[in-house]
Design a protein around this motif. Structure first.
Motif, PDB file in Angstrom:
ATOM      1  N   ASP A  61       0.820  -1.214   0.000  1.00 45.84           N
ATOM      2  CA  ASP A  61       0.000   0.000   0.000  1.00 45.84           C
ATOM      3  C   ASP A  61       0.853   1.262   0.000  1.00 45.84           C
ATOM      4  N   GLU A  62       1.977   1.243   0.720  1.00 46.45           N
ATOM      5  CA  GLU A  62       2.901   2.379   0.704  1.00 46.45           C
ATOM      6  C   GLU A  62       3.453   2.588  -0.705  1.00 46.45           C
ATOM      7  N   ILE A  63       3.858   1.499  -1.339  1.00 42.95           N
ATOM      8  CA  ILE A  63       4.396   1.578  -2.704  1.00 42.95           C
ATOM      9  C   ILE A  63       3.327   2.096  -3.655  1.00 42.95           C
ATOM     10  N   ASP A  64       2.094   1.593  -3.531  1.00 38.22           N
ATOM     11  CA  ASP A  64       1.013   2.061  -4.396  1.00 38.22           C
ATOM     12  C   ASP A  64       0.797   3.561  -4.257  1.00 38.22           C
ATOM     13  N   ARG A  65       0.789   4.062  -3.011  1.00 39.00           N
ATOM     14  CA  ARG A  65       0.610   5.509  -2.803  1.00 39.00           C
ATOM     15  C   ARG A  65       1.745   6.293  -3.465  1.00 39.00           C
ATOM     16  N   THR A  66       2.960   5.803  -3.316  1.00 37.81           N
ATOM     17  CA  THR A  66       4.110   6.475  -3.922  1.00 37.81           C
ATOM     18  C   THR A  66       4.016   6.448  -5.447  1.00 37.81           C
ATOM     19  N   LEU A  67       3.621   5.302  -6.002  1.00 35.66           N
ATOM     20  CA  LEU A  67       3.469   5.206  -7.455  1.00 35.66           C
ATOM     21  C   LEU A  67       2.437   6.193  -7.982  1.00 35.66           C
TER      22      LEU A  67
END
Length: 128
Positions: A61-67
């Protein structure tokens, strides 16, 4: 559509059956596991595995937000480049630059990279 597997968040698949969950026993059948009742949203009844899945999903979820943030920033910058180029009498597109981007993504990620690059380019310049 984003499928992050977190209950109550936009794009969440039912029972946490996002793409990262579709392997192993019960794959393709939401809510099935190897034994007993599943821990909600994990696809497994094994508490240790369910806990690890929950930990991994936090990072996903952190990676998705950053993407998403990077996607939006890249699109805005690309639109600014295009507007600046056109305001100075240049062309709407620079095909050699688009080819360079497509090739970079293809080399790094294969055929999926090409598709990703095409989406990025369209986000920044609009459809052709």
């Amino acid at each position: 559509m984003e499928q992050n597997g977190v209950p109550g968040e936009p794009g969440t698949a039912p029972n946490g059956t996002g793409p990262e969950d579709r392997t192993g026993p019960g794959a393709g059948t939401p809510g099935t596991g190897t034994a007993g009742a599943d821990t909600p949203g994990t696809g497994t009844a094994e508490p240790g595995a369910a806990a690890r899945i929950a930990e991994i999903r936090v990072r996903i979820d952190e990676i998705d937000r950053t993407l998403v943030e990077l996607w939006q920033e890249r699109a805005a910058l690309s639109r600014e480049v295009g507007a600046t180029r056109m305001a100075s009498g240049g062309t709407r597109l620079v095909l050699s630059r688009e080819q360079e981007i497509l090739e970079r993504f293809r080399v790094a990620l294969g055929a999926d990279g090409t598709q990703l690059a095409l989406l990025l380019l369209r986000a920044g310049r609009g459809p052709l």
